[in-house]
Design an enzyme around this catalytic site. Sequence first.
Site, PDB file in Angstrom:
ATOM      1  N   ALA A  48      -9.925  65.789  13.970  1.00  0.00           N
ATOM      2  CA  ALA A  48      -9.357  66.299  12.836  1.00  0.00           C
ATOM      3  C   ALA A  48      -9.398  66.993  11.334  1.00  0.00           C
ATOM      4  O   ALA A  48      -8.790  67.793  11.371  1.00  0.00           O
ATOM      5  CB  ALA A  48      -7.870  65.839  13.131  1.00  0.00           C
ATOM      6  N   CYS A 101      -4.235  56.451   7.075  1.00  0.00           N
ATOM      7  CA  CYS A 101      -4.776  56.669   5.963  1.00  0.00           C
ATOM      8  C   CYS A 101      -4.045  55.580   4.163  1.00  0.00           C
ATOM      9  O   CYS A 101      -4.850  56.004   3.147  1.00  0.00           O
ATOM     10  CB  CYS A 101      -4.586  58.373   5.635  1.00  0.00           C
ATOM     11  SG  CYS A 101      -5.248  58.798   6.979  1.00  0.00           S
TER      12      CYS A 101
END
Length: 380
Positions: free
Chosen positions: A74, A326
């Site tokens: 993605a 992340c």
Amino acid sequence: MRIPYFDYAATAPADPRIIPAMTSLLGLDGDFANPSSTLHAPGRTAAAHIEAARAQVAALLDADPREIVFTSGATEANNLAIKGLAERHPGGHIVTSAIEHDAVLAPCAQLEARGWQVTRVTPRPSGDVEPDAIADALRPDTFLVSLMHANNETGVINDIGTVGALCRARSIAFHVDAAQTAGALALNVRALPVDLVSLSAHKFCGPKGIGALYLRRRADLELEPQLHGGGQERGRRSGTLATHQIVGLGLACELVRCEREADAARIAALRDRLWAGVSPLGGLHLNGAGAPRLPGHLNLSVDGVGGEVLLQALAADLAISGGSACHSATPRPSHVLTAMGLPPALAQASLRFSLGRFTTADEIGTAIEVFTRIVMRLRG
């Protein structure tokens, strides 16, 4: 022993039903050839696997297979959609939200530094982005709206149908980051006014390193390639196609298409049981409680406990996160929760439980016991 896993929003384990099909394409006895080498039979066989998987991905979205572009995930799909379209509209205006994944926010920031204009819409306290706020941000030079289908931290679902209709009425391209929703919600691109959709296989029990971008077939909608080379994927994304990963993505899409409704109902029931089990502790805030949420997300803020201390205390017994994977190495509060209006201290004392296909009732019981015991100890 493996500890209970509650980080499906970061990555899900590959479904064991797809692994044999993937490994069979790697060795000398399998269909390992380059799918671009269609002069010989092994290459044509590999290419046939690619196109069968493309049809499976398209079927999940009710799309035309020719509208599917394979990517590494993605993140690449988001970058291709946003930067690829921006380069066809120099200096134009993009609308996005303040709670997007960094795979959308970072490309927008990079374009902004190069002269494009970007508006980042603030969500409501419930965590969803109001269509009216998107409408208010649109300008005559707006060429793209990029909005996630559901947030990766809170699971809150946005009304992409209404936003898409606003964009369609103004001939503005609409990009949807559906990394979190492809495995949980129906996304029919024939019925919905969306133009670009990003997917990532590892979010719905497929392999890591493979994803796709849906690109509606429109004469006025074309992207500037971000990778140049052999011209694969109709010139939109060069690079030798990874047959085994693409087959894994296709099979993962097929499983989702057949099992999504049953999975979602079971997972939502487990999530609700988890919340019912921990809420008697008191001092817990359910982030996103006022809006529709994905079945597997439970994002909590905990009064009276430091977030980093709580996560470290839980990590020995539970695999959970404080938000996006992340940002797991950074101590700063979640940009999603602070944009929703949470004070920084409370945003930092937040946890994300995310459940998935293989979550069990026993794991929920363990999570309730561990979470209750550790929060009580830290508060005491």
